[in-house]
Design an enzyme around this catalytic site. Structure first.
Site, short mmCIF file in Angstrom:
data_model
loop_
_atom_site.label_atom_id
_atom_site.label_comp_id
_atom_site.label_asym_id
_atom_site.label_seq_id
_atom_site.Cartn_x
_atom_site.Cartn_y
_atom_site.Cartn_z
N PHE A 149 0.81 -1.22 0.00
CA PHE A 149 0.00 0.00 0.00
C PHE A 149 0.84 1.27 0.00
CE2 PHE A 149 0.72 -0.58 4.59
CZ PHE A 149 1.04 0.71 4.99
N LYS A 173 -1.21 -7.66 -8.72
CA LYS A 173 -2.15 -7.70 -7.60
C LYS A 173 -1.72 -6.61 -6.63
CE LYS A 173 -3.07 -8.57 -3.88
NZ LYS A 173 -3.61 -7.64 -2.81
N GLU A 176 -5.17 -3.81 -1.78
CA GLU A 176 -6.59 -3.47 -1.83
C GLU A 176 -6.92 -2.21 -1.04
OE1 GLU A 176 -6.09 -6.58 1.49
OE2 GLU A 176 -5.14 -5.99 -0.41
N CYS A 281 9.80 1.23 3.52
CA CYS A 281 10.78 0.25 3.98
C CYS A 281 12.18 0.81 4.01
CB CYS A 281 10.72 -1.00 3.11
SG CYS A 281 11.28 -0.75 1.42
N GLU A 382 9.50 -3.69 13.06
CA GLU A 382 9.34 -2.66 12.03
C GLU A 382 8.02 -1.93 12.32
OE1 GLU A 382 9.55 -2.13 7.19
OE2 GLU A 382 8.54 -3.88 8.00
#
Length: 499
Positions: A149, A173, A176, A281, A382
């Site tokens: 995302f 993909k 969502e 990240c 994280e």
């Protein structure tokens, strides 16, 4: 309510599963859109479309592919703001940050435009009597990308332009949580002239992911996300015979030596820790201060962090937006609320932050934790939010040992004026990407992105030369053409001779 559907075979395909997921505006907390969630059967249908398209696209000329990619690059450039607006509306990041994301994705499109030189093979002539050997690279077939995302445009563009340039067909993909940008990218690719079925977007949750990982028609899977999911992706897809590159999580450290320019280091720490609300990240989430400079460095970071303007992403004065969901906001806040009990000093507490007029948004302020212990939750995990931990060591060696003890090895940085120390650091540190006085060392498009240890599962980094190698496989051809003047050589059962 707006519905985001799949993009298959060059056109919109309505979801058939009957399942939909909510898409929220993080600045208001309101559900603005629903996204179709694919069933395994819908994934299978998309794969079949991509397989059919591969029969011709995989044999297409490099000139035909690059013609599409150059047109695509121009369309992306013309639609930067439109793509950024979709990112702001569904992810929440500020518009300037969203534009930067599009720009970094464009770098990989530009690399793909030059695929003609990247796919040049090798030829050795006369390795033996009238024998030549050539090495070529060919596409894999249908490949898939599962993207996170936090960069709904950039990370997909790290994958599909190169895969398609190499002759593969692609199934994306996306997350969502913010799916609209990916559909816009696919629509523009079709407008650029890409044949139907070469790039497909299938939305979904775990059902769709598991279907992609198990499908025998998919040759390779690229993934960017958290370490637990990356490990699952790698294990599952590999067990199903697929090539996998799965980029996982991170705990990126910035080592600040006593000779560093502390103003520059503080500027870098604030930018790298709190940019994109820490949802990246490559964020610096741990500063390791060496020696007596720690108190002064922490104070400089605090002064700068307190001035950051937090607000809606579509407000030009905002420097940081909300987090993606309320649940994620609450999880990030829990690390700050529990930090003191685990030995840290809470210098800045961003929990409980709200924005006037947007009280239901997923807001959190900037948090700064000092004297953080390596066994604390805030250090081990994280966090993926605007929380910066400061750890202290007495020497360079202690700092390097602390960083190398982390199970993550994505990116790291050193701030120093000492070239010898910087050289030691880049050789001794156990991470895939290193910055010297550069806080977020994301490589340019023609170098590859990827970490070490629990930050990467698989043998290939993403984009750059590694990306091209990941999306192709090598073939070596040995050829002998007899001289027409020679008589037939007859049968020879001996080992082939090179001399």
């Amino acid at each position: 309510m707006k519905t985001v559907n799949h993009w298959i075979g060059g056109k919109t395909v309505e979801g058939a599963s009957g399942n939909y997921g909510p898409v929220t505006d993080p600045a208001t907390g309101e559900v603005t859109t629903q996204v179709a969630l694919a069933s395994a059967e819908e994934v299978d249908a998309a794969v079949k479309v991509a397989q059919e398209a591969f029969l011709t696209w995989g044999q297409s000329s490099l000139a035909a592919r690059t013609k599409v990619l150059f047109a695509y690059r121009a369309l992306l450039d013309a639609h930067r703001d439109a793509i950024a607006e979709l990112i702001v509306a569904e992810h929440g990041k500020v518009h300037s940050d969203a534009l930067g994301e599009v720009a970094r994705g464009l770098e990989i499109v530009e690399l793909a435009c030059g695929i003609t030189t990247q796919l040049k093979g090798e030829l050795s002539t006369s390795v033996s009597n009238r024998v030549d050997v050539s090495a070529i690279r060919q596409p894999l077939g249908v490949v898939a990308g599962i993207t996170p995302f936090n960069f709904p445009a950039m990370v997909p563009m790290w994958m599909f332009p190169l895969a398609i340039a190499c002759g593969n067909t692609f199934i994306l993909k996306p997350s969502e949580k913010d799916p609209s940008a990916s559909v816009k990218l696919a629509e523009l690719m079709t407008e650029a002239g890409l044949p139907a079925g070469v790039l497909n977007v299938v939305h979904g949750d775990k059902v769709a992911v598991d279907a992609l990982l198990a499908h025998p028609g998919i040759s390779a899977v690229s993934f960017v996300g958290s370490t637990p999911i990356a490990r699952h992706i790698h294990t599952t897809a590999s067990a199903n015979g697929k090539r996998v590159q799965a980029l996982g999580g991170a705990k990126n450290h910035m080592l600040v030596l006593p000779d560093a320019d502390l103003d520059a280091a503080a500027d870098a720490a604030v930018s790298a820790a709190y940019g994109s609300a820490g949802e990246r990240c490559m964020a610096i989430s741990a500063v390791v201060a060496v020696g007596a400079i720690a108190d002064e460095l922490v104070e400089k970071i605090r002064e700068r962090a307190e001035k950051i303007k937090i607000g809606p992403g579509n407000d030009a004065t905002s420097e940081m937006g909300p987090l993606i969901t309320a649940a994620h906001r609450d999880k990030v806040a829990s690390y700050v609320k529990g930090a003191a009990a685990q030995g840290a000093e809470v210098v800045l507490d961003g929990t409980g932050y709200t924005v006037d007029g947007y009280e239901n948004g997923h807001w959190i302020g900037l948090s700064l934790l000092d004297h953080v212990k390596t066994d604390s939750d805030a250090y081990r995990d994280e966090i993926f939010g605007p929380v910066l931990c400061v750890l202290r060591t007495e020497t360079y060696e202690e700092g390097v040992a602390l960083i190398n003890a982390s199970p993550f090895g994505n990116g790291t940085a050193i701030f120093t004026r000492d070239g010898g120390a910087a050289r030691r650091f880049q050789l001794e540190i156990q991470a895939g990407m290193v910055g010297v006085n550069v806080p977020i060392p994301v490589p340019v498009g023609y170098h590859s992105f990827g970490g070490w240890k629990d930050s990467l599962f698989g043998d290939h980094h993403i984009y750059g030369n590694d990306g091209i190698h990941f999306y192709t496989r090598g073939k070596v051809v040995t050829t002998r053409w007899p001289d027409p003047a020679d008589a037939p050589a007859g049968v020879d059962l001996g080992f082939p001779r090179n001399h």
